[in-house]
Design a protein around this motif. Structure first.
Motif, short mmCIF file in Angstrom:
data_model
loop_
_atom_site.label_atom_id
_atom_site.label_comp_id
_atom_site.label_asym_id
_atom_site.label_seq_id
_atom_site.Cartn_x
_atom_site.Cartn_y
_atom_site.Cartn_z
N TYR A 1 0.84 -1.20 0.00
CA TYR A 1 0.00 0.00 0.00
C TYR A 1 0.88 1.26 0.00
N TYR A 2 1.97 1.23 0.73
CA TYR A 2 2.88 2.38 0.77
C TYR A 2 3.52 2.61 -0.60
N CYS B 1 -1.11 4.64 7.49
CA CYS B 1 -2.15 4.01 6.68
C CYS B 1 -3.21 3.40 7.58
N TYR C 1 -6.50 0.66 7.12
CA TYR C 1 -7.03 -0.35 6.20
C TYR C 1 -8.49 -0.63 6.53
N GLY D 1 -4.21 6.62 3.38
CA GLY D 1 -2.91 6.85 3.98
C GLY D 1 -2.46 8.27 3.76
#
Length: 144
Positions: A36-37, A70, A72, A114
């Motif tokens: 995700y980053y 972040c 989720y 994020g």
């Protein structure tokens, strides 16, 4: 926002599409959290490059990440197509806080949200410097 603490597409002024890869999935059959980053970084830097305000090899000022986070909400998995919404939440003299929402396929609510903070530094000295004017002008188009 449709649900407290969870963004919808309309909360973001600009988007980039990212295709998930087979290797992004982990043993639990969804995209691993560290990926995700990478999505965040890819979306923001692609926007800067497309806007002509970042040349990764030659720009005299570059943005270094000094803080990230972040949250989720729902899983993403290969072969999902991800739409990364980008906005600027804070624009300082030398720093900018980007907020990114990741939306799976055509879903309206974010699967994850994020942020990261770039501090602009001189490429040669690695010392903080003001955000270049052309970059600042582009970033104002992403402000919320």
């Amino acid at each position: 926002m449709a649900e407290p603490g969870r963004a919808v597409r309309a909360d973001y002024p600009a988007f980039r599409t990212i295709t998930t890869r087979w290797m992004d999935n982990d043993a639990y059959r969804h995209v691993n959290n560290v990926v995700y980053y990478s999505f965040f970084d890819t979306a923001v830097n692609q926007m800067l490059i497309d806007a002509g305000v970042l040349d990764i090899a030659h720009s005299p000022a570059i943005g270094l990440v000094v803080e990230t986070g972040c949250r989720y909400f729902a899983p993403i998995a290969f072969p999902d197509r991800v739409h990364a919404g980008v906005r600027v939440a804070k624009l300082g003299t030398s720093s900018v806080r980007y907020e990114i929402g990741l939306f799976r396929g055509d879903e309206d609510r974010a699967s994850a949200e994020g942020f990261f903070v770039h501090v602009h530094v001189d490429r040669e000295t690695n010392k903080s410097c003001p955000i270049p004017e052309a970059t600042r002008a582009f970033l104002t188009t992403l402000q919320i």
